[in-house]
Design an enzyme around this catalytic site. Sequence first.
Site, PDB file in Angstrom:
ATOM      1  N   ASP A 137      -3.524   7.638   4.387  1.00 33.31           N
ATOM      2  CA  ASP A 137      -3.468   6.666   5.059  1.00 33.31           C
ATOM      3  C   ASP A 137      -4.070   5.932   6.337  1.00 33.31           C
ATOM      4  O   ASP A 137      -3.932   6.479   7.371  1.00 33.31           O
ATOM      5  CB  ASP A 137      -1.907   6.254   4.958  1.00 33.31           C
ATOM      6  CG  ASP A 137      -0.906   5.437   5.395  1.00 33.31           C
ATOM      7  OD1 ASP A 137      -1.781   4.384   4.603  1.00 33.31           O
ATOM      8  OD2 ASP A 137      -0.309   4.943   5.289  1.00 33.31           O
ATOM      9  N   GLU A 138      -3.886   4.508   6.229  1.00 37.10           N
ATOM     10  CA  GLU A 138      -4.559   4.125   7.835  1.00 37.10           C
ATOM     11  C   GLU A 138      -5.672   4.247   8.121  1.00 37.10           C
ATOM     12  O   GLU A 138      -6.039   4.908   8.446  1.00 37.10           O
ATOM     13  CB  GLU A 138      -2.956   4.228   8.788  1.00 37.10           C
ATOM     14  CG  GLU A 138      -2.159   3.408   8.178  1.00 37.10           C
ATOM     15  CD  GLU A 138      -2.015   1.804   8.771  1.00 37.10           C
ATOM     16  OE1 GLU A 138      -2.846   1.459   8.530  1.00 37.10           O
ATOM     17  OE2 GLU A 138      -0.413   1.967   8.352  1.00 37.10           O
ATOM     18  N   LYS A 197       0.794  -1.646  -0.336  1.00 32.44           N
ATOM     19  CA  LYS A 197       0.362   0.191  -0.777  1.00 32.44           C
ATOM     20  C   LYS A 197       0.810   0.934   0.120  1.00 32.44           C
ATOM     21  O   LYS A 197       0.842   2.075  -0.973  1.00 32.44           O
ATOM     22  CB  LYS A 197      -1.444  -0.035   1.346  1.00 32.44           C
ATOM     23  CG  LYS A 197       0.411  -0.006   2.515  1.00 32.44           C
ATOM     24  CD  LYS A 197      -1.658   0.554   3.246  1.00 32.44           C
ATOM     25  CE  LYS A 197      -0.724   0.951   5.204  1.00 32.44           C
ATOM     26  NZ  LYS A 197       0.247   1.997   4.849  1.00 32.44           N
ATOM     27  N   THR A 198       2.005   1.455   0.743  1.00 35.15           N
ATOM     28  CA  THR A 198       2.809   2.914   1.029  1.00 35.15           C
ATOM     29  C   THR A 198       3.737   2.608  -0.915  1.00 35.15           C
ATOM     30  O   THR A 198       3.401   3.964  -0.917  1.00 35.15           O
ATOM     31  CB  THR A 198       4.173   2.612   1.869  1.00 35.15           C
ATOM     32  OG1 THR A 198       3.421   1.704   2.530  1.00 35.15           O
ATOM     33  CG2 THR A 198       4.829   3.270   2.520  1.00 35.15           C
ATOM     34  N   ARG A 249       2.297 -10.590  10.424  1.00 38.14           N
ATOM     35  CA  ARG A 249       3.987 -10.130  10.749  1.00 38.14           C
ATOM     36  C   ARG A 249       4.842 -10.705  10.278  1.00 38.14           C
ATOM     37  O   ARG A 249       5.709 -10.594   9.736  1.00 38.14           O
ATOM     38  CB  ARG A 249       3.949  -9.850  12.016  1.00 38.14           C
ATOM     39  CG  ARG A 249       3.012  -8.156  13.259  1.00 38.14           C
ATOM     40  CD  ARG A 249       2.665  -7.324  12.308  1.00 38.14           C
ATOM     41  NE  ARG A 249       2.277  -7.281  11.303  1.00 38.14           N
ATOM     42  CZ  ARG A 249       1.495  -6.617  10.071  1.00 38.14           C
ATOM     43  NH1 ARG A 249       2.272  -5.904   9.670  1.00 38.14           N
ATOM     44  NH2 ARG A 249       0.059  -6.663   9.508  1.00 38.14           N
ATOM     45  N   GLN A 307      -7.542  -4.779   9.873  1.00 39.04           N
ATOM     46  CA  GLN A 307      -6.719  -4.501  10.915  1.00 39.04           C
ATOM     47  C   GLN A 307      -7.111  -2.941  11.703  1.00 39.04           C
ATOM     48  O   GLN A 307      -6.432  -2.488  12.004  1.00 39.04           O
ATOM     49  CB  GLN A 307      -5.266  -3.872   9.683  1.00 39.04           C
ATOM     50  CG  GLN A 307      -4.410  -5.068   8.840  1.00 39.04           C
ATOM     51  CD  GLN A 307      -3.457  -5.142   8.076  1.00 39.04           C
ATOM     52  OE1 GLN A 307      -2.424  -4.712   8.780  1.00 39.04           O
ATOM     53  NE2 GLN A 307      -3.267  -4.796   7.030  1.00 39.04           N
TER      54      GLN A 307
END
Length: 671
Positions: free
Chosen positions: A221-222, A35-36, A607, A252
């Site tokens: 973002d997020e 995504k980044t 993770r 998330q």
Amino acid sequence: MSQNSLLTGLNPEQQQAVTAVEGPVLVLAGAGSGKTRVIIHRIAYLLGMGVQPERILAVTFTNKAAHEMRDRVRSFLPSAHTEGIHLFTFHAFGLRMLRSARKAFGLSPSASVIDDSDRDTMLRQVRADMAVTEKDLAQEEVDLFLMQVKGCGADPRTVAAPLGFRKAALLEETLDQYTRRLRLADALDFDDLILLPVTALSRDEELRRRFAGQFDYIMVDEYQDTNLLQFRLLELLARDHKNLCVVGDDDQSIYGWRGARVENILEFDTHFPGARIVKLTRNYRSEANILKLANAVIARNRRRRPKELWTDARNEVPALRIVFDTQQEEAQQITDRVKDLLHTGKTRASKIAVLYRTKGQSRSLQEAFRLAALPYRVVGSYDFFERKEVRDLLAYFKLACNPNDEASYRRVINTPVRGIGLATLEKIEVIRRKGMSCLAAAEALASDPAAGLPTRTARSLEGFVSVVQRAHREVATCEGKDLLPAVQRYIGDSGMRDDLVVKGGSPLKAMHVLTGMIERGLQAGHFSSLAGFLERVTLDQKDAEFSPGESKDELVTLMTVHASKGLEFDAVFLAGLVDGLFPHFRSVQDESGLEEERRLFYVALTRSRRHLQLSYFRQREDKGELRPATPSRFLSELPQELLHSRPGGTSGMVSKDDLIARFRKLGQPQE
């Protein structure tokens, strides 16, 4: 760089997310889906279209993420083309709005931002003035109330009403008194940085159009971590052009306990009709088995947008599921397995993480790591800015910029010790309650012959007031190369330098570290004034709870699952998987709480790149006694055929000699 070249290396879904620039867009970005990279390419794509940098607003949750985005965009395009992009955290952007239009928001030029520690100090004073005890109103109830009202924009009466008439009245009075103290101290807390802009823009259409008109494209973002107030700010800014692109993952969303609303992302196309939805499901981090485990568990949640992560990566290392007798045995085995990974060269220490649900679980793990002589770091442990001497120095700095700062005054009025006792402080408090700031009240008392202060006390009080007032005239107005010498003189005048020299060791070193930060920040152009330094420190401290960062040293990381979000490791050990811990006993009372715990478990699983170990114990220590523990219900939700289960112990197997010894013991007579 051409527009087409910006799409090179992106998969089809990522390309869609980058090129869908008009109107509302929701990018559902699964864990490890890049995504980044999409956000960076999308900003570069807009610039390539000819959009002026200053017409783009990108909002993140940490300054670290904002700096990383800015640097990576510059790797695509010359810096001249990217200068002026607005990349902020929500709080930093709110502060920028307030600073750029002080009069419109009713702020004075010296208004300062207090951190959470100073906020707590002010609230304690409010409770003392109201004579409220913990029995009358628990501090947790106050914190929750303020988070919902100031942090999320909820109506105070609606929030307080279910607690009963008496508590509701106390909560509303606490809010009124706290707000009054903030106003008297000419201060803002973190919540004000978003609450004040939203309140003003909602009431003043001209002001809303003024700020909304500054941006043609907004990216967030997020987005799954946004609360109601942050959503309202975005809606106000994007109301006219509707060019709002949000990136996030409902699977998330793990910060409901501090106001984050998963509904913001689940209902995005309801809030913004006609929104285009792009799903990023290809995972570039984890092996297939790990993704299958994660997909299976998160599919149990009902409130989510269906999606399934996939990867081309091969399955090489099976996930382990291990049961131990006790928490100590679990910690011991984890250190043994870490040693094995390091000894065989399968990974480096900085690429290994041990995750747990609550901070208290780290105690047995830290003990085991120390005994095993394994280097480790604990994320969320004692911070430099929490050191007493650092907070004392920062309080002096804050008073220089804002002499009305009540929390800072209370912290250093007698630090270092200058003979201002409790009786004197009580006299100052009597004057303050007449509507004066603390420093003004201290000055009034010191200059009043009828107050009956001992000569030494009066001189000490006058000296303290004089030092702060002089610093406000001189240090607070210094900029550039003149700032550091002025700050150093102020530290000396305050008595802090002599006090820290006498103490020596780490307290003295902390002073040099802090002034070194100012020097380096000035040289790097991060700020030019003392107020700028304080704002940066305050916002960076707020960042820390969202962004622990990766270790540059070769240390194994011990951290809560919440702190691990956004990070990735070669090997992840998820410890303490017992009901009551994970899921946490406070979160299983309703479906929404259990679903958030399941999302947290999903975050923990994703993770890991290759090595994943899930463990629990049969007995749990509770108030000095061992009690039976039940395996986490999430373990039973995983496809068991994808887990390699084995008993606990350092190797997971019983040696031949140990087996013989056990058989011999069985044959011996029992006492």
